[in-house]
Scaffold this active site. Structure first.
Site, PDB file in Angstrom:
ATOM      1  N   GLU A  43       0.937  -1.222   0.016  1.00  0.00           N
ATOM      2  CA  GLU A  43      -0.360  -0.129   0.351  1.00  0.00           C
ATOM      3  C   GLU A  43       0.445   1.214  -0.422  1.00  0.00           C
ATOM      4  OE1 GLU A  43      -4.091   1.839   2.692  1.00  0.00           O
ATOM      5  OE2 GLU A  43      -1.507   0.619   3.653  1.00  0.00           O
ATOM      6  N   LYS A 116     -10.047   2.528  -1.586  1.00  0.00           N
ATOM      7  CA  LYS A 116     -10.668   1.753   0.164  1.00  0.00           C
ATOM      8  C   LYS A 116     -11.569   2.249   0.555  1.00  0.00           C
ATOM      9  CE  LYS A 116      -7.025   1.482   3.904  1.00  0.00           C
ATOM     10  NZ  LYS A 116      -6.639   1.247   4.752  1.00  0.00           N
ATOM     11  N   CYS A 153      -5.635  -3.015   2.854  1.00  0.00           N
ATOM     12  CA  CYS A 153      -4.555  -2.712   4.375  1.00  0.00           C
ATOM     13  C   CYS A 153      -6.186  -2.664   5.607  1.00  0.00           C
ATOM     14  CB  CYS A 153      -4.392  -1.570   4.341  1.00  0.00           C
ATOM     15  SG  CYS A 153      -3.215  -1.655   6.472  1.00  0.00           S
TER      16      CYS A 153
END
Length: 290
Positions: A43, A116, A153
């Site tokens: 990331e 995300k 993540c």
């Protein structure tokens, strides 16, 4: 049977952005030479993980999805090496900012982006300052080397995200990550970090590939260390390849996609789902309104 090789990488990052990009390209090239078909970078690999601290100057680093220099470069690399590349970038779209992934197919075609969905906010991980919650929903990409789902993540802690991608046909789940020190405690989250994704693999009968970063990074007066341990696990959640906590590495594993399909069909997990009983999942408090 369709067998492919997947790779996870990990590296340290500095504020010399071109050096970070050069290092990432070198890892991609090395992984491709080892036979990898899909290569995962960590990331926000172009910079240090800037969410360690508040810094308004960081917003100047955001780029649009269109006419994006790094995506153009990675597109050419993907085509030249015949590999699939999920590429993390800090996205600006008018007045909104996102933590995004562009998926580049092996012919160099950019298939689209995922933003995300789950945005953390805690010491050392101040992402709500920088990112809007993603609005793309969870997506699956039909690449040359199979259907892939990608979470970023903090997404990896949510079983709902993994299940949705599996329901949409994902044959492998990928998680680019930046995780390490828990600044308010001495808790080492690395084992839990791995186990939650191993659970996604076993519960959905799909392999999982996770790429983390290593080293210490500083933003303004705050420093955070990252614990690496990038890994690949099979459809049962068993780790079949794992990196160290502190070295720049490439790990590779072979996956038999068709064999996984057969096992998934025979096991019956998706056959036996009771969607009529899951309404509470759409609430925050577990209470269904009459």
């Amino acid at each position: 049977m369709m067998k492919i090789k997947v790779a996870a990488t990990q590296m340290s990052c500095s504020w010399e952005i071109e050096e970070n990009i050069s290092k990432a390209k070198k890892l991609i090239d090395q992984a491709a030479k080892k036979g990898a078909n899909i290569i995962l970078l960590q990331e926000l690999f172009q910079t240090p993980y800037f969410c360690i601290q508040y810094d308004e100057e960081i917003f100047k680093l955001a780029q649009t999805f269109e006419n994006n220099k790094i995506l153009d470069q990675m597109s050419k690399i993907a085509k030249d090496l015949n590999v699939v590349l999920p590429i993390s970038f800090f996205e600006k779209d008018n007045n909104a900012y996102f933590n995004s992934i562009a998926v580049i197919n092996a012919d160099g075609n950019i298939l689209g982006k995922y933003r995300k969905s789950h945005i953390p906010d805690g010491p050392g991980y101040l992402e709500k300052y920088y990112f809007n919650p993603g609005n793309t929903g969870f997506k699956v990409w039909n690449t040359k080397f199979g259907k892939i789902g990608i979470g970023i993540c903090w997404d990896q802690w949510f079983p709902e995200a993994a299940r949705i991608m599996a329901l949409k046909g994902a044959e492998i789940l990928f998680y680019p990550t930046a995780i390490g020190d828990e600044l308010m405690s001495e808790y080492d989250s690395s084992s839990a970090w791995q186990r939650v994704m191993q659970g996604h693999a076993a519960a959905n009968i799909v392999p999982v590939v996770a790429s983390n970063r290593i080293g210490s990074e500083t933003v303004k007066d705050q420093t955070n260390g990252f614990y690496g341990k990038s890994f690949i696990c099979d459809r049962t959640g068993n780790i079949i390849s794992e990196a160290s906590k502190d070295k720049e590495e490439i790990i590779i594993a072979e996956i038999d996609i068709e064999e996984n399909h057969l096992f998934r069909r025979n096991w019956g997990l998706f056959r036996d789902r009771r969607i009529d009983l899951y309404k509470e999942l759409l609430t925050l408090d577990g209470k269904i309104k009459d």
